[in-house]
Enzyme design. Structure first.
Site, PDB file in Angstrom:
ATOM      1  N   TYR A   1      -4.378   3.161   3.654  1.00 27.65           N
ATOM      2  CA  TYR A   1      -4.702   4.585   3.540  1.00 27.65           C
ATOM      3  C   TYR A   1      -6.207   4.800   3.645  1.00 27.65           C
ATOM      4  CZ  TYR A   1      -4.281   9.396   1.848  1.00 27.65           C
ATOM      5  OH  TYR A   1      -4.318  10.763   1.743  1.00 27.65           O
TER       6      TYR A   1
ATOM      7  N   LYS B   1      -7.864   6.664   6.931  1.00 22.88           N
ATOM      8  CA  LYS B   1      -8.456   7.982   6.680  1.00 22.88           C
ATOM      9  C   LYS B   1      -9.948   7.981   7.004  1.00 22.88           C
ATOM     10  CE  LYS B   1      -4.794  10.249   5.401  1.00 22.88           C
ATOM     11  NZ  LYS B   1      -4.287  11.410   6.178  1.00 22.88           N
TER      12      LYS B   1
END
Length: 274
Positions: free
Chosen positions: A154, A158
């Site tokens: 993640y 991101k």
């Protein structure tokens, strides 16, 4: 920017525009679809999950937006039914597993959180630059500016999404293409709720690291702030103002920030271990 920005203040900017929103079945995506429609935009809402409740001016498309063909179909549907696409909200996202992550988790995370943005931009941005208008909105998360305790996939994907959005703005901003990057911390979405309820203590700790760092905002509030930023032509949306302080602290003294994050990680993991 206030989280109570009324839609009336920005509705004129979106009236008659054609938008595509991914990750539209729930959370921020669903709120964006509803608010865009309330502003008079015409929207293609895309998600792998079923999108419930027909709304005036909204068409639903089922599909995985990490697939270039699905992105192309969403654009074709929008153009056929509504006209040229004015705005693309790349909002679909996955957590990607706990800790370092598996090969499959990395592949999925890169596809959904990052490559889907690149694929959509490749199809839309050159045409927007030629006509001198268009707006790309990337949901990147505060993890894209800072990091995500306990979730490498993640965090890294991101970061990539934020970097790509920044590059788009630098490269195409003078051609009339607007770019907005949304970087919230905790938002009351299925991603957060599922992580908090996970059987894996590492996954729970990753979510606790987010929810204990600031308020958990509603998807409606975050969507309103995002639309206000798009209307104002702003690049960065920080619904949690403390993220700006953290980001600046990270840049000002990275070693000190990393040491602080290690202590914070230890605290949230200890809380989960109980």
């Amino acid at each position: 920017m206030s989280d109570k920005t009324p839609l009336d203040d920005v509705a004129g900017h979106f009236r008659g525009k054609v938008a595509i929103v991914t990750g539209a079945a729930s959370g921020i995506g669903a709120a964006l679809v509803t608010q865009l429609a309330e502003c008079g935009a015409r929207v293609v809402a895309v998600d792998r999950a079923e999108i419930s409740g027909p709304q005036p001016g909204v068409l639903a498309l089922s599909g995985d937006v990490s697939d270039s063909d699905v992105i192309a179909r969403s654009i074709e549907l929008a153009e056929t039914e509504f006209g040229p696409v004015d705005m693309y909200f790349a909002n679909a996202g996955v957590m990607g597993g706990a800790d370092i992550g598996t090969e499959d988790e990395w592949a999925t995370g890169m596809d959904v959180n990052f490559y889907a943005h690149v694929r959509a931009a490749r199809l839309l941005v050159p045409g927007w630059a030629e006509r001198g208008s268009g707006h790309f909105v990337s949901t990147a998360s505060a993890a894209g500016l800072l990091t995500q305790v306990g979730a490498a996939v993640y965090s890294a994907t991101k970061h990539a999404a934020e970097a790509f959005a920044e590059w788009l703005s630098v490269t195409y901003g003078d051609s009339g293409v607007g770019v907005t990057c949304l970087c919230p911390m905790g938002v009351d979405t299925a991603l957060v709720r599922d992580g908090a309820a996970s059987a894996d203590p590492r996954a729970r700790a990753a979510i606790r690291a987010v929810t204990s760092a600031g308020a958990v905002l509603s998807s409606d509030d975050v969507a309103r702030q995002t639309l206000a930023a798009v209307a104002a032509g702003e690049f960065l949306v920080l619904p949690h103002p403390e993220v700006r302080d953290m980001w600046q602290g990270r840049a000002g003294d990275t070693q000190r920030w990393i040491s602080g994050m290690r202590r914070y990680q230890a605290a949230v993991r200890a809380a989960e271990d109980g």
